[in-house]
Every structure is written in structure tokens, then in C-alpha cells.
Write an enzyme that holds these catalytic residues in place. Structure first.
Site, PDB file in Angstrom:
ATOM      1  N   HIS A 111       0.804  -1.215   0.000  1.00 19.58           N
ATOM      2  CA  HIS A 111       0.000   0.000   0.000  1.00 19.58           C
ATOM      3  C   HIS A 111       0.841   1.270   0.000  1.00 19.58           C
ATOM      4  O   HIS A 111       0.320   2.349   0.311  1.00 19.58           O
ATOM      5  CB  HIS A 111      -0.972   0.015   1.175  1.00 19.58           C
ATOM      6  CG  HIS A 111      -2.384  -0.239   0.766  1.00 19.58           C
ATOM      7  ND1 HIS A 111      -3.336   0.739   0.707  1.00 19.58           N
ATOM      8  CD2 HIS A 111      -2.978  -1.372   0.348  1.00 19.58           C
ATOM      9  CE1 HIS A 111      -4.471   0.222   0.291  1.00 19.58           C
ATOM     10  NE2 HIS A 111      -4.284  -1.060   0.064  1.00 19.58           N
ATOM     11  N   ASP A 159      -7.238   4.274   9.287  1.00 20.79           N
ATOM     12  CA  ASP A 159      -8.612   4.152   8.794  1.00 20.79           C
ATOM     13  C   ASP A 159      -8.833   2.862   8.016  1.00 20.79           C
ATOM     14  O   ASP A 159      -9.961   2.391   7.904  1.00 20.79           O
ATOM     15  CB  ASP A 159      -8.959   5.337   7.893  1.00 20.79           C
ATOM     16  CG  ASP A 159      -9.242   6.606   8.684  1.00 20.79           C
ATOM     17  OD1 ASP A 159      -9.504   6.498   9.895  1.00 20.79           O
ATOM     18  OD2 ASP A 159      -9.198   7.694   8.102  1.00 20.79           O
ATOM     19  N   GLU A 209     -12.099  13.078  13.316  1.00 20.52           N
ATOM     20  CA  GLU A 209     -11.520  13.291  11.993  1.00 20.52           C
ATOM     21  C   GLU A 209     -12.401  14.305  11.276  1.00 20.52           C
ATOM     22  O   GLU A 209     -13.167  15.046  11.885  1.00 20.52           O
ATOM     23  CB  GLU A 209     -11.403  11.982  11.203  1.00 20.52           C
ATOM     24  CG  GLU A 209     -10.078  11.288  11.381  1.00 20.52           C
ATOM     25  CD  GLU A 209      -9.741  10.336  10.237  1.00 20.52           C
ATOM     26  OE1 GLU A 209     -10.291  10.514   9.130  1.00 20.52           O
ATOM     27  OE2 GLU A 209      -8.927   9.423  10.458  1.00 20.52           O
TER      28      GLU A 209
END
Length: 429
Positions: free
Chosen positions: A100, A169, A285
Site C-alpha cells: 500500500h 482508517d 476526523e
């Protein structure tokens, strides 16, 4: 207030994998030190393995290695690093978790990529063998292989009623990957990033040494590796702090047209981090909406498709830009009767647009795994395997208003539909 930084995120990855070694490249010949090294696992030059290791989530760069190592032990990685340092035939080594990274950090040209993902194979953690995360309920920690996915860590710890304190997240990232890049999400204001919740690690250094490090033992290596972008070693084991896991989450979104009110409320909420749990939120957030589309055009599972919310339906928007504050309150049987009042008391202090409060109630696991559900929807539409540019910035509190005027309302305007996250961080965390 304690906060002086706001984290700005412009994509969906927070992982940079380890990159070690040097040299001009690897030529696989019978006399090469790599061929003379015996591995417990498997060193492959299979074309499909090389192709997979040459790409990452960002899809912005492509570097094909000469080989991929699928280690069966920590010593396999150590042997590889020692071989990589064998001059004059040295070569680069890159550790790859779930791939990622976004700009080729998990790739290496003409070197060896270490495939850290090993789901059902035997993993050597120090002197003990394990087939997955090892939870100490009494010590409230879990020992985890560096290539373990956070979703698997969560599932293992929940069997004991426990969970890590801090998250990203997206949970389909590896432990070693996010610890190499801090690991930040909406819980960081309270617990600090993931790197602040590590007791100790086993690391293979750039010399091929296997070292255990902590705040007391090999301190310099411990602090260098955590958030070190993989430049100081490969994390093979991490001991992660745990806390009792809540059962459910109240997930709330409120909207703002005034940027100052938005940031002031975020800063106020994270200033409550030292308060009792009943007097603060557990997650803070937010994101910026800069187009005329649906407010739920990202993480669309939050809102009901039968009742979409459009920017144009809200009065008082500033140049077509809205700001969404996301907050959560964890609860279980012990505070189920009081959680609604706790939420109401906290919301009463905020300055959001009246009548823009949207709330959903869901299991704790479903909240933590929310982005993966959005991923599955995008995959079904063929929209996941596309280039993913992403930029994370720490912006000083004193400059964030200028950033809003110059970037959100200026440069970006209505030219992007990608997620733009913005949330404050307590500098002392």
C-alpha cells in the site's frame, strides 16, 4: 490548546515499507552470494511473483526486482540482508507488506523484495513459533509478525475482549508497514499514533543482525525504526498495547460552511483527551467537500441512498466548500444507558450548521473496517485498481486558514472528487 498541527491527507494509504541495502543491482549467477545462501523459505524468480512485487497501491511507478523472498523465519531475512551487503555483489532489498505504498517505496529494481505477508505459514517470533498473533490478556498486549494485517490482529484480540488502542482508517495494511510510517487516524489525539503504542520489537538491522529493541533496550534503534520509513531495519515482530474493546459505536457527522468554526471545534474536541471517557469523543476526523456532488460521494455507506444530501440543499455554503466533522463515541453494556446524553452534551458545545447532524449506530468492528466495505464496492465497479496519488501534510495551526483559502477554495476549487481528510493532532502525542 495543545494542538499545533493539523494532518491533511489527500489519498487512502498510510504505509511506506522498508527499503534497505544498496549497490548497483543483482545479477543472479551461480557464483552470486544469494545463490550460495540457504533459506528456510522460498526465493523465487517466477514471472508472476516478480510482476506482483513491481507494483503498489499508488500505481504511479513500477520497478521489477530480480527475485522475491518468501521467508519462513526471521533468520531468512537476516541471511538475505547479509548476502545483500556482500561486496562487490551488493544489491538492494525492499520489504513489502500489502503493497500500500504509493510511490514505489515497497519496490526495488534489480534487487530482492521480501514478501512479508504469510497468512498460514509458520512464523518464528524470537525463540517461539506461532501461527498468528499471540495475545497476552493478563499483560494486555499482542505479539505480532511484521507482515500480519491489522484486520487479523483485531480479530485475534477481540477473542479476548481486547483491541489495540490506535488505528489507521484502513485495516488491510501490515503492522510493520504502518509502524514504519507512524500509523495515524482519528484516535491518535487520544492515544497517539500507532508507534506510540508499541512496547518492543524484533528488527533485522541493515547489517543483518536480529535485535530486540524497546524504550529500555537498544533505544536508539527502537525510536529510529518507529516512523523511520523502513530505512533502519525490517520489523519482524511488534508487541502492541491493548485495551478493553467496546461493543458498539455512535458514529456522527456534522457539517460546516465556516472553516474557522470547523477547525476550532476539532481543536476543542482533541483538547479533551485527558478527560474521563464520558466527557470526550473517541475519534475525531473530518473531510473537505469541494464539489457540487453528493455529500456522501465518499464512504457512501454512511448515508442512506434513499435520502442523499446535496451541498446545494444547505444554505450558507462558502464558495461551494463544506467541511464535515466525523466523531465517534464507543460504548458497551456499562454505558449504554448514558451514551446518548454524553453525545448530546458534547455536541451542544459545537458550532456546526443546525439540522446537519447525521448519526448511525454500528458494531465496533464494522466502524473500524468501514473503508474496506467501501473498497469492495469500488472493486465491484472496477474502480479500485486505478492510480492513487496521495499526499499527507502536517500543517501548523497558525497556517491552516491560509491553506484553506489558497488550496481548498483556490487551487482545488471543484477540480477533485477524491477524499480530502483534515483533522488536528495533539503535538505532545
Amino acid at each position: 490548546m495543545a494542538t499545533e498541527l493539523l494532518l491533511l491527507s489527500l489519498a487512502i494509504s498510510r504505509l511506506i515499507a522498508a527499503v534497505l541495502g544498496g549497490g548497483s543491482g543483482l545479477t543472479l549467477t551461480p557464483n552470486n552470494p544469494l545463490h550460495l545462501t540457504t533459506f528456510d523459505g522460498h526465493l523465487t524468480t517466477d514471472a508472476s511473483a516478480l510482476s506482483a512485487a513491481s507494483r503498489d497501491f499508488g500505481l504511479l511507478t513500477q520497478k521489477e526486482p530480480s527475485a522475491v523472498l518468501r521467508p519462513a523465519s526471521v533468520q531468512d531475512i537476516a541471511r538475505l540482508i547479509r548476502a545483500a551487503n556482500n561486496k562487490p555483489s551488493s544489491f538492494p532489498v525492499s520489504a513489502r507488506g500489502h503493497g500500500h505504498s504509493i510511490n514505489g517505496q515497497a519496490q526495488t529494481a534489480n534487487g530482492v523484495v521480501v514478501d512479508m505477508i504469510r497468512r498460514h505459514s509458520k512464523t518464528t517470533l524470537g525463540e517461539a513459533a506461532s501461527y498468528g498473533p499471540r495475545v497476552s490478556a493478563e499483560g494486555r498486549y499482542v505479539d505480532v509478525w511484521g507482515g500480519e494485517l491489522w484486520i487479523d490482529v483485531l480479530n485475534a484480540t477481540l477473542e479476548f475482549g481486547l483491541a489495540p488502542n490506535s488505528w489507521t482508517d484502513y485495516l488491510y495494511l501490515t503492522v510493520g508497514g504502518t509502524l514504519s510510517n507512524a500509523g495515524i487516524s482519528g484516535q491518535a489525539f487520544n492515544h497517539g499514533p500507532q508507534i506510540s503504542n508499541v512496547h518492543e520489537m524484533d528488527v533485522v538491522s541493515g547489517k543483518g543482525e536480529v535485535l530486540t529493541c524497546s524504550r529500555e533496550e537498544n533505544r536508539e534503534l527502537f525510536h529510529a525504526v518507529l516512523g523511520g520509513l523502513g530505512q533502519f531495519g525490517i520489523i519482524t515482530r511488534a508487541r502492541i498495547a491493548l485495551e478493553p474493546a467496546p461493543k458498539r459505536v455512535k458514529w456522527i457527522r456534522v457539517l460546516y460552511s465556516n472553516f474557522s468554526a470547523f477547525t476550532e471545534d476539532q481543536e476543542y474536541l482533541i483538547s479533551l483527551h485527558a478527560k474521563p471517557s464520558s466527557q470526550k469523543f473517541d475519534y475525531v476526523e473530518g473531510f473537505v467537500i469541494v464539489d457540487e456532488g453528493l455529500i456522501n460521494n465518499w464512504r457512501s455507506s454512511f448515508f442512506s441512498p434513499k435520502n442523499p444530501v446535496k451541498i446545494s440543499s444547505l444554505g450558507g455554503t462558502n464558495g461551494g466548500v463544506l467541511y464535515c466533522l466525523e466523531i465517534t463515541k464507543n460504548y458497551d453494556e456499562s454505558n449504554a444507558d448514558s451514551v446518548d446524553q454524553e453525545v448530546e452534551d458534547l455536541l451542544s458545545e459545537l458550532q456546526y450548521i443546525p439540522a446537519t447532524e447525521f448519526t448511525t449506530d454500528l458494531p465496533y468492528v464494522d466502524f473500524l473496517d468501514r473503508v474496506h466495505k467501501a473498497e469492495l464496492k469500488l472493486r465491484a465497479k472496477g474502480l479500485w485498481d486505478v492510480p492513487h496519488p496521495w499526499l499527507n501534510l502536517f500543517v501548523p495551526k497558525s497556517k491552516i486558514a491560509e491553506f484553506d483559502e489558497g488550496v481548498f477554495k483556490g487551487i482545488l476549487g471543484k477540480k477533485t472528487s477524491g477524499p480530502i481528510l483534515i483533522y488536528p493532532m495533539n503535538k505532545n502525542k
